[in-house]
Scaffold this motif. Structure first.
Motif, PDB file in Angstrom:
ATOM      1  N   THR A  36      -0.417   8.295   2.040  1.00 27.05           N
ATOM      2  CA  THR A  36      -1.777   8.799   1.848  1.00 27.05           C
ATOM      3  C   THR A  36      -2.459   8.771   3.218  1.00 27.05           C
ATOM      4  OG1 THR A  36      -2.807   6.649   1.464  1.00 27.05           O
ATOM      5  CG2 THR A  36      -1.879   7.760  -0.463  1.00 27.05           C
ATOM      6  N   ALA A  37      -3.690   9.243   3.263  1.00 28.45           N
ATOM      7  CA  ALA A  37      -4.411   9.236   4.539  1.00 28.45           C
ATOM      8  C   ALA A  37      -4.558   7.812   5.044  1.00 28.45           C
ATOM      9  CB  ALA A  37      -5.775   9.891   4.368  1.00 28.45           C
ATOM     10  N   ARG A  38      -4.818   6.871   4.131  1.00 30.50           N
ATOM     11  CA  ARG A  38      -5.060   5.502   4.568  1.00 30.50           C
ATOM     12  C   ARG A  38      -3.800   4.845   5.110  1.00 30.50           C
ATOM     13  NH1 ARG A  38      -6.557   0.188   0.929  1.00 30.50           N
ATOM     14  NH2 ARG A  38      -4.723   0.909  -0.216  1.00 30.50           N
ATOM     15  N   ASN A  39      -2.678   4.981   4.388  1.00 30.37           N
ATOM     16  CA  ASN A  39      -1.500   4.193   4.733  1.00 30.37           C
ATOM     17  C   ASN A  39      -0.523   4.918   5.666  1.00 30.37           C
ATOM     18  OD1 ASN A  39       0.087   5.967   3.236  1.00 30.37           O
ATOM     19  ND2 ASN A  39       0.066   4.702   1.396  1.00 30.37           N
ATOM     20  N   ALA A  40      -0.927   6.058   6.216  1.00 31.01           N
ATOM     21  CA  ALA A  40      -0.011   6.866   7.032  1.00 31.01           C
ATOM     22  C   ALA A  40       0.652   6.049   8.136  1.00 31.01           C
ATOM     23  CB  ALA A  40      -0.762   8.061   7.630  1.00 31.01           C
ATOM     24  N   ARG A  88       3.195   3.853  -3.557  1.00 27.71           N
ATOM     25  CA  ARG A  88       3.068   5.151  -4.227  1.00 27.71           C
ATOM     26  C   ARG A  88       3.184   6.318  -3.260  1.00 27.71           C
ATOM     27  NH1 ARG A  88       0.926   4.317  -9.455  1.00 27.71           N
ATOM     28  NH2 ARG A  88       0.224   2.182  -9.751  1.00 27.71           N
ATOM     29  N   HIS A 136       0.821  -1.218   0.000  1.00 31.89           N
ATOM     30  CA  HIS A 136       0.000   0.000   0.000  1.00 31.89           C
ATOM     31  C   HIS A 136       0.849   1.260   0.000  1.00 31.89           C
ATOM     32  CE1 HIS A 136      -3.795  -2.124   1.804  1.00 31.89           C
ATOM     33  NE2 HIS A 136      -3.553  -2.451   0.555  1.00 31.89           N
TER      34      HIS A 136
END
Length: 199
Positions: free
Chosen positions: A67-71, A64, A61
Motif C-alpha cells: 500500500t502507499a504506507r508500507n511501500a 495484505r 503491515h
DNA sequence: AGGATGATTCTCT
DNA sequence: GAGAATCATCCTT
C-alpha cells in the motif's frame, strides 16, 4: 562501563547482517548502534529492544500486500521504514527482506550514547531512561519522522553501526501491543538493560 | 463517504 | 492499572 561508547571505533553494519530470517536479524540488531543526523544534531543509541515482523505474519503491515504506507517495507534490506501511529507518534523499522518481500524489524528502545542534549530538548524530559525507551520516544528523540521513510540505512541520514559484541543474554517474549499472532515470540530485549520500554 | 483501528504515550487514580 | 488523546490508513457500505 555502560554509555562509554566510542562511535568512531565502530564500523558500519555490513549489509550481510540484514540477511536471513527476520527474527534472527531482530536478535542480531541488539547491541548495534542507531545513528541519526536529522535536524542538525547527531544522536545515537545502542539498540536494546527489537521486534520482528515477517512474511506470513498477520501482525505485519505488509501482510495484505503493498500500500502507499508500507511501500518501503517492500524495498531492499537496509531501507528505513517509518510510519505514523496514533496520530502523533512515529515508529522506525529496519527493512530486512529481499526487495519485493515485506519484512522489517521494529526498533523499540535504545540506550542513548550521543546527543543527549538534543534528545532531551526534543523529548521534553531530562532522565536518560525516558529518552529512547519506546518506539515513539526514540523516533522523537532522534528527529525521525515520515520524511525519513524509505531512506537508505547505509547512505542516508539514519545509519547503523556494528555491535562491538553480542549481548551476553537476550530475553525473548511476545510482541507488545500486537493482537494478531500474539503467541509469536518475536520480541527481543537485552537482559538487564534499564532502557527497554517495559519488563 | 463513513467508521473502526491501531507495532503509543502521557496523565491521573 | 486504567483511560484519554489523536488522526492517517484501510476496510466496509
Amino acid at each position: 562501563m555502560p554509555g562509554a561508547v566510542n562511535l568512531a571505533a565502530l564500523e558500519p553494519l555490513p549489509a550481510s547482517e540484514l540477511e536471513g530470517l527476520t527474527e534472527e536479524v531482530a536478535r542480531r540488531l541488539l547491541g548495534c548502534t542507531l545513528v541519526s543526523r536529522l535536524g542538525g544534531a547527531v544522536t545515537a543509541g545502542v539498540i536494546v529492544e527489537t521486534e520482528a515482523y515477517g512474511s506470513d505474519d498477520p501482525a505485519c503491515h505488509a501482510f495484505r500486500g503493498p500500500t502507499a504506507r508500507n511501500a518501503a517495507m517492500f524495498m531492499a534490506a537496509g531501507t528505513l521504514y517509518v510510519y505514523r501511529i496514533y496520530g502523533v507518534h512515529h515508529c522506525a523499522n529496519v527493512v530486512t527482506g529481499p526487495a519485493g518481500v515485506g519484512e522489517a524489524v521494529l526498533i523499540r528502545a535504545l540506550e542513548p550514547v550521543r546527543g543527549h542534549d538534543a534528545m532531551r530538548s526534543r523529548r521534553g524530559v531530562e532522565e536518560d531512561r525516558m529518552l529512547c525507551s519506546g518506539p515513539g520516544r526514540l523516533c522523537a528523540a532522534m528527529g525521525i519522522d515520515v520524511a525519513a521513510n524509505g531512506s537508505d540505512l547505509f547512505t542516508g541520514p539514519v545509519t547503523l553501526l556494528e555491535a562491538p559484541a553480542a549481548p551476553r543474554e537476550v530475553r525473548v517474549g511476545p510482541r507488545v501491543g500486537v493482537t494478531k499472532a500474539a503467541d509469536r515470540q518475536w520480541r527481543f530485549c537485552v537482559a538487564g538493560s534499564r532502557y527497554v520500554s517495559r519488563k
